[in-house]
Enzyme design. Structure first.
Site, PDB file in Angstrom:
ATOM      1  N   SER B 146     -16.446  25.921  -0.761  1.00 56.66           N
ATOM      2  CA  SER B 146     -17.421  25.688   0.302  1.00 56.66           C
ATOM      3  C   SER B 146     -16.728  25.814   1.645  1.00 56.66           C
ATOM      4  O   SER B 146     -15.522  25.537   1.752  1.00 56.66           O
ATOM      5  CB  SER B 146     -18.017  24.289   0.175  1.00 56.66           C
ATOM      6  N   TYR B 159     -16.781  15.122   0.174  1.00 59.74           N
ATOM      7  CA  TYR B 159     -17.136  16.418  -0.417  1.00 59.74           C
ATOM      8  C   TYR B 159     -16.194  17.508   0.104  1.00 59.74           C
ATOM      9  O   TYR B 159     -15.645  18.304  -0.660  1.00 59.74           O
ATOM     10  CB  TYR B 159     -18.592  16.749  -0.068  1.00 59.74           C
TER      11      TYR B 159
END
Lengths: 501, 253
Positions: B146, B159
């Site tokens: 990501s 995250y």
């Protein structure tokens, strides 16, 4: 695994075909002598290093796709098998080891008056590879393909070493012709050469302003020439669609040559071509784009004489123009390229036109497009040549619709009753392959006779569904007692769902 | 085998119900992919993904129980998959959770769970899978990282750091696989509008699972080591990386 003294150790290496796409890694065994091949085949069937993923032969790596790769398994480098066993200068029958290249056959035997019966567009292929792909040349309409000139071959199979000729075991011989190495490793080939007086070809060159003219000229005139080929400009459109340069010729006799060459018989038969240049590094991709290829095509067409008759060209330049540039495949950049070569029957010349039209509409640059006519096929169930038209296109990988475009060409070729050439292929689907080669089951039966446990494997075979590594697959139902891969497949995977199929 | 134009014939998905992975599979099956193995948590979402692959026309579609955090099972599980279904051309690592940053950052266990699911678990699974791919001598690993891992941000650093770990691990793994016939493609999507981000306001340059899948398929074809989705994020993050921290920490979640 212990290596016998005097035998080189295997080396893990990443391999690709000439198109430099889809690399895979294998243990490469240098076949320094035929006994090494026998041991390697036995080893692949056994339990040692590299066992369990099969074995395949590799020659000079000129197959464009994945034919001479074997991911995770063994690849036998046969270029070490390079000796001339027997040469009969009276009859032109030669027996050579399978790793001998057509280049070395020509260099040694053309000066003695014997030429190879069939040569492709490169002489840098091995005799073993020439059999495995049942290669063709510009003389297919007259002389047929390579295996029609093979008298016998020595084949190392998982069930033993055999000498196979078209009369002793026609099924195995013709399954090996075009069998892409999957019937065994060829270690020697006996070949009937053809007599030549000189190393020159008398060439007629003419321009054809469009595809129809080119095809007409070939239909009506090819019978007068032993060698015939048309280079096609795949970028010109409209009235000039498929404009071509035809080069057709016959072996020159001594009397045909200009006096300056004729006076020196040694020179008239000399065959020692040099590499003119070498591509030293891989340039960035995109060098061969529609613009540069368009410019080249324009130049090539304009450079050709409108019509020129009986000009003596040296064999090397006539047959193998690209061999003068070492590593030319690098010009396509790091992503590589592929070749799409198909054949369609005589009455489907229209398919050739439609395919060239498709290429011009998507502006896909084919640097080299070559049109030829094939004569009668030989009996090989997987042999490519069949009577009709064959077109070969070199295409850079990178155009984002290349995959779908070629799938649509496959459909057109299939509808015309044609097929693609496995030695060039790197992307056809298993279903299309089976439809194009309807005699594949006949071939498999013969193949299973010499390879009952499915030890001969290649990436091409995996991709087309001709071989498998799954222990539960049918080919491994009767494994030798000492093969651990024979164990029942693991059944204790927690499976939440099963496909009823 | 993956062919010359980058089309795999078999795929294994870790995190089989991931929407991005489903979109990738939906694009691969009509091309050449005949075998689809979906590893994930058994349940309606995984069966739905399997039905979708079947409807697309795959010959063999199977699901297997896969728990990213159960690292001690990974070796046996993936050996079983490779033994049973043969060579796997493409492995998509798509297991992951977003977590709830504002709650998790005060909850040690929840923080550890996000990091285990997104980093430790996938890393363990990738080691098991990479061994088999090295043995088969070919294949491609696609890892869904990501852009959040490019630089940890105040608003989602749990995250973000888990993806940073996964991303760094994948880069190292890629280097260790040079010469083995196995390649790794790291995918760095931006804000993806899907189930994972339901109820959140889309960030600038947000994308969809379908668009990410298009970029991934293209990346498999070109052999790209890193793919951004949308591609413009490569430039955006080349700049973002150098923002002063005082500014960066104020970038809202």
């Amino acid at each position: 695994m212990t290596v016998p003294i005097g035998e080189p150790a295997d080396q893990r290496a990443e391999l690709t075909g000439w198109g430099r796409t889809a690399p895979t890694a294998a243990e490469v065994t240098r076949a320094v002598d035929p006994a090494v091949v026998e041991r390697a085949v036995a080893g692949a069937a056994g339990t040692g290093g590299g066992a369990g993923r099969g074995i395949i032969a590799r020659g000079l790596g000129r197959s464009y796709g994945d034919a001479a790769q074997n991911a995770g398994g063994s690849v036998v480098d046969t270029t070490w098998l390079d000796s001339f066993h027997r040469v009969d200068l009276g009859s032109g029958v030669v027996t050579v080891a399978a790793g001998v290249s057509l280049a070395s056959l020509m260099e040694r035997l053309v000066p003695l008056g014997w030429f190879v019966p069939v040569t492709p567009g490169t002489r840098l292929v091995t005799v073993g590879g020439a059999v495995a792909a049942d290669i063709h040349g510009k003389n297919h309409h007259v002389d047929g393909s390579f295996c029609s000139h093979v008298l016998d071959l020595t084949l190392v199979t998982p069930v033993g070493t055999r000498t196979v000729s078209p009369s002793s075991d026609p099924d195995l011989f013709w399954a090996t012709a075009g069998g892409m190495g999957l019937t065994g490793i060829i270690t020697a080939v006996t070949l009937q050469m053809i007599p030549v007086e000189t190393s020159y070809v008398l060439v007629d060159t003419e321009r054809a302003p469009d595809l129809d003219t080119a095809m007409d000229l070939m239909l009506t005139g090819d019978s007068a020439y032993r060698y015939s080929v048309a280079w096609i400009d795949c970028q010109s459109t409209g009235r000039r669609l498929g404009r071509s340069v035809l080069t057709r010729g016959n072996h020159a006799r001594l009397d045909d040559l200009p006096a300056r060459i004729r006076r020196q018989p040694a020179r008239a038969r000399a065959f020692s071509p040099h590499t003119l240049a070498r591509v030293p590094v891989t340039p960035p991709g995109g060098l061969l784009n529609p613009l540069t290829v368009g410019a080249f095509n324009e130049f090539w067409y304009r450079k050709a004489p409108v019509r020129q008759v009986g000009r003596a060209h040296h064999m090397a330049g006539f047959f193998h123009p690209l061999d003068g540039i070492g590593g030319w495949n690098r010009l396509y950049g790091p992503r590589g390229f592929l070749q799409y070569q198909f054949v369609v029957p005589d009455d489907h010349g229209e398919t050739v036109r439609r395919i060239i039209e498709r290429l011009t509409t998507v502006r896909l640059a084919s640097f080299l497009a070559v049109l030829k006519r094939f004569g009668p096929a030989d009996p090989g169930p997987l042999s490519f040549p069949a009577p009709g038209w064959t077109l070969a296109l070199d295409l850079p990988v990178g155009h984002h619709d290349l995959d779908r475009l070629l799938d649509s060409l496959d459909t057109m070729v299939l509808e015309a009753g044609g097929r693609v050439y496995l030695a060039k292929d790197s992307r056809v689907s298993p279903a299309t392959f089976r439809a194009m080669y309807p005699r594949v089951d006949e071939w498999r039966e013969v193949q299973a006779r010499v390879d009952p446990h499915g030890i001969l494997r290649s990436d091409l075979g995996r991709r087309l569904g001709l071989c498998t590594d799954r222990p539960s697959a049918p080919t491994a139902d009767l494994p030798p007692a000492d093969t651990p891969t024979a164990d029942a497949p693991t059944t204790d995977i927690p499976t939440t769902e099963r496909n009823p199929a | 085998m993956i062919d010359a134009v980058g089309r795999p014939q078999s795929v294994l998905v870790l995190g089989g119900s991931s929407e991005i992975a489903r979109a990738i599979v939906a694009r691969l099956v009509p091309a050449r992919c005949r075998t689809v193995v979906l590893a994930g948590r058994a349940g309606p979402r995984l069966s739905e993904a399997a039905d979708e692959a079947r409807a697309a026309g795959a010959d063999v579609v199977e699901t297997v129980d896969f728990e990213a955090t159960a690292t001690s099972d990974h070796r046996e599980l993936f050996d079983g998959v490779f033994d049973r279904w043969g060579d796997i051309d493409l492995v998509i690592v798509a297991a992951g959770v977003l977590g709830d940053q504002s709650a998790d950052e005060h909850d040690p266990e929840a923080t550890a769970a996000v990091i285990t699911t997104n980093f430790t678990g996938p890393a363990s699974a990738m080691v098991a899978v990479a061994d088999r791919m090295r043995h088969q001598g070919h294949g491609r690993l696609v890892v869904l990282s990501s852009v959040a891992g490019e630089r940890a941000r105040r608003a989602n650093f749990i995250y973000g750091s888990s993806k940073a770990g996964l991303d760094a691990f994948s880069q190292g793994l890629a280097d260790s696989l040079v010469g083995t016939g196995v390649q790794v493609t790291i995918v760095r999507p931006g804000f993806v509008i899907d189930r994972m981000t339901e109820g959140m306001d889309p960030a600038p340059f947000s994308t969809t699972p379908g668009d990410v899948a298009d970029q991934v398929v293209r990346g498999i074809e070109t052999g790209a080591p890193v793919v951004y989705a949308p591609p413009v994020l490569r430039l955006v993050f080349a700049g973002m990386r150098h923002l002063p921290r005082a500014v960066w920490r104020r970038v809202p979640g």
